[in-house]
Design a protein around this motif. Structure first.
Motif, PDB file in Angstrom:
ATOM      1  N   ALA A 110      44.890  39.624  38.399  1.00  0.00           N
ATOM      2  CA  ALA A 110      46.247  39.807  38.899  1.00  0.00           C
ATOM      3  C   ALA A 110      46.525  41.252  39.300  1.00  0.00           C
ATOM      4  O   ALA A 110      45.985  42.193  38.720  1.00  0.00           O
ATOM      5  N   GLU A 111      47.386  41.388  40.280  1.00  0.00           N
ATOM      6  CA  GLU A 111      47.940  42.683  40.655  1.00  0.00           C
ATOM      7  C   GLU A 111      49.184  42.910  39.793  1.00  0.00           C
ATOM      8  O   GLU A 111      50.228  42.302  40.032  1.00  0.00           O
ATOM      9  N   ALA A 112      49.083  43.761  38.796  1.00  0.00           N
ATOM     10  CA  ALA A 112      50.220  44.005  37.905  1.00  0.00           C
ATOM     11  C   ALA A 112      51.399  44.566  38.699  1.00  0.00           C
ATOM     12  O   ALA A 112      51.222  45.410  39.586  1.00  0.00           O
ATOM     13  N   ALA A 113      52.601  44.105  38.378  1.00  0.00           N
ATOM     14  CA  ALA A 113      53.783  44.516  39.133  1.00  0.00           C
ATOM     15  C   ALA A 113      54.855  45.135  38.233  1.00  0.00           C
ATOM     16  O   ALA A 113      55.330  46.242  38.507  1.00  0.00           O
ATOM     17  N   TYR A 114      55.248  44.441  37.167  1.00  0.00           N
ATOM     18  CA  TYR A 114      56.354  44.899  36.335  1.00  0.00           C
ATOM     19  C   TYR A 114      55.986  44.803  34.855  1.00  0.00           C
ATOM     20  O   TYR A 114      55.285  43.890  34.434  1.00  0.00           O
ATOM     21  N   LEU A 115      56.517  45.759  34.096  1.00  0.00           N
ATOM     22  CA  LEU A 115      56.354  45.769  32.651  1.00  0.00           C
ATOM     23  C   LEU A 115      57.715  45.797  31.976  1.00  0.00           C
ATOM     24  O   LEU A 115      58.675  46.367  32.499  1.00  0.00           O
ATOM     25  N   SER A 116      57.785  45.192  30.788  1.00  0.00           N
ATOM     26  CA  SER A 116      58.891  45.447  29.877  1.00  0.00           C
ATOM     27  C   SER A 116      58.399  46.378  28.787  1.00  0.00           C
ATOM     28  O   SER A 116      57.188  46.498  28.562  1.00  0.00           O
ATOM     29  N   ALA A 168      49.267  53.546  37.548  1.00  0.00           N
ATOM     30  CA  ALA A 168      48.781  52.171  37.638  1.00  0.00           C
ATOM     31  C   ALA A 168      49.477  51.371  38.721  1.00  0.00           C
ATOM     32  O   ALA A 168      49.075  50.235  39.007  1.00  0.00           O
ATOM     33  N   GLY A 169      50.537  51.925  39.316  1.00  0.00           N
ATOM     34  CA  GLY A 169      51.260  51.230  40.366  1.00  0.00           C
ATOM     35  C   GLY A 169      52.170  50.135  39.869  1.00  0.00           C
ATOM     36  O   GLY A 169      52.411  49.146  40.571  1.00  0.00           O
ATOM     37  N   VAL A 170      52.709  50.293  38.658  1.00  0.00           N
ATOM     38  CA  VAL A 170      53.629  49.309  38.100  1.00  0.00           C
ATOM     39  C   VAL A 170      54.954  49.982  37.761  1.00  0.00           C
ATOM     40  O   VAL A 170      55.044  51.206  37.652  1.00  0.00           O
TER      41      VAL A 170
END
Length: 353
Positions: free
Chosen positions: A103-109, A137-139
């Motif tokens: 996966a292309e990581a997008a968002y973190l909590s 990391a681009g997130v």
């Protein structure tokens, strides 16, 4: 020999018995005790087909889009170590779990659990490290929460992060796809993170400065998938080290795995430290490495792509999946013998992530 009676009341067992009625440190070590806790307690309690995959991240479909979803908690001690901090780990660890699904990581909590009395300057330093790691990391850290516990109950700072990312079309990374003949590739030198943590925690001097390999692996995985989307499985060997990841893949796939000890890239500093302390580098934690099972026809091209990336320049073929001894991992030694590389009970060094 002294006649003084030996007092063993304060002793603890380094390999806790599996039928302990209470939680022990080994339950958090990524080995057999962790697996039993998940498989026999949590999984039956929660149920569900997605959870039954028991991957580093869950692959789910939502609105016609394939997503990877993962969460992890970070309790590393000390908070700052050579090559990183709990903030770097909290970003890179979850990004890497998503990357192992392609996966292309997008968002973190982000959830902070702070101990009463921790210095604001320390919290700020951790938060700044998280922000820098997320940008690298681009997130984006898109949401979060903060809780405070009483002094003496939190060891400074604990962090939980969860992440989501999109899985590209044609990518299907899971251990059940492993078949005999697959080539096993590791992305670089192993054991750096665990030894770096040990050196500062225990005040040990190994004659060289050992840095953690903490890094986000999304870019490396993209380079590999650009060669072929037909990679079979990826794992980042964190708790329990390379040995734990290989055992998890062997057990889930039903294939046997053979590795050649002499081909596993172990830096001299790690090998020397492990020799002094009686540790096996295969079981020492990493935070910026991956192991891949790749169809043989694509192995050379994937290896070249990995070595062209900064995080894969020391990538090496270390073994293969085989028909023999299904579900077991075996190492061929430099002396021509073989040994079983078993799943560790717990963790050689707890609280490393």
């Amino acid at each position: 020999m002294s006649d003084t009676a030996l007092d063993i009341t304060g002793w603890t067992c380094p390999a806790p018995l599996r039928d302990r009625p209470r939680v022990v440190m080994g339950h958090g070590g990524g080995g057999a005790l962790s697996a039993e806790l998940v498989e026999h307690l949590f999984a039956p309690a929660f149920g569900g087909e997605v959870l039954a995959q028991l991957g580093d991240s869950a692959a789910v479909s939502l609105g016609g889009v394939r997503l990877a979803f993962s969460t992890d908690s970070y309790v590393v001690r000390p908070l700052f170590f050579p090559g990183g901090s709990i903030g770097d780990l909290a970003v890179n660890g979850t990004v890497n779990d998503l990357a192992m699904s392609g996966a292309e990581a997008a968002y973190l909590s982000c959830g902070f659990i702070l101990e009463e009395g921790v210095e604001m300057a320390v919290v700020a330093r951790v938060a700044e490290a998280m922000g820098a790691a997320a940008r690298a990391a681009g997130v984006e850290v898109a949401t979060g929460d903060t809780k405070v516990v009483e002094a003496g109950h939190g060891d400074g700072i604990y962090i939980n992060t969860a992440g989501i990312g999109v899985i590209p079309d044609g990518v299907d990374l899971r251990p059940q796809r492993v078949v005999p003949g697959d080539v096993v590739i590791v992305s670089g030198e192993i054991g750096l993170h665990g030894v770096a943590i040990m050196s500062v925690r225990e005040g040990l001097e190994f004659g060289v400065d050992i840095q953690s390999d903490c890094a986000a692996l999304g870019g490396l995985v993209r380079s590999m998938l650009a060669v072929t989307p037909d990679l079979h499985v990826l794992r980042d060997p964190t708790r329990g080290g390379l040995a734990a990841s290989l055992n998890e893949i062997a057990a889930a796939s039903g294939a046997g795995v053979v590795i050649h000890e002499g081909r596993v890239p172990v830096p001299a500093a790690v090998a020397n430290a492990c020799a002094i302390l009686g540790l096996d580098p295969l079981y020492v934690a990493n935070e910026g490495k991956l192991v891949a099972f790749v169809p043989r026809e694509h192995a050379d091209a994937v290896l070249d792509a990995m070595r062209a990336h900064p995080l894969g320049r020391h990538a090496a073929v270390i073994g293969e999946a085989v028909d023999a001894h299904p579900g077991l991992v075996v190492a061929r030694t430099a002396l021509g013998g073989t040994r079983v590389v078993d799943l560790p009970i717990g963790e050689q060094l707890p609280r490393i992530c």
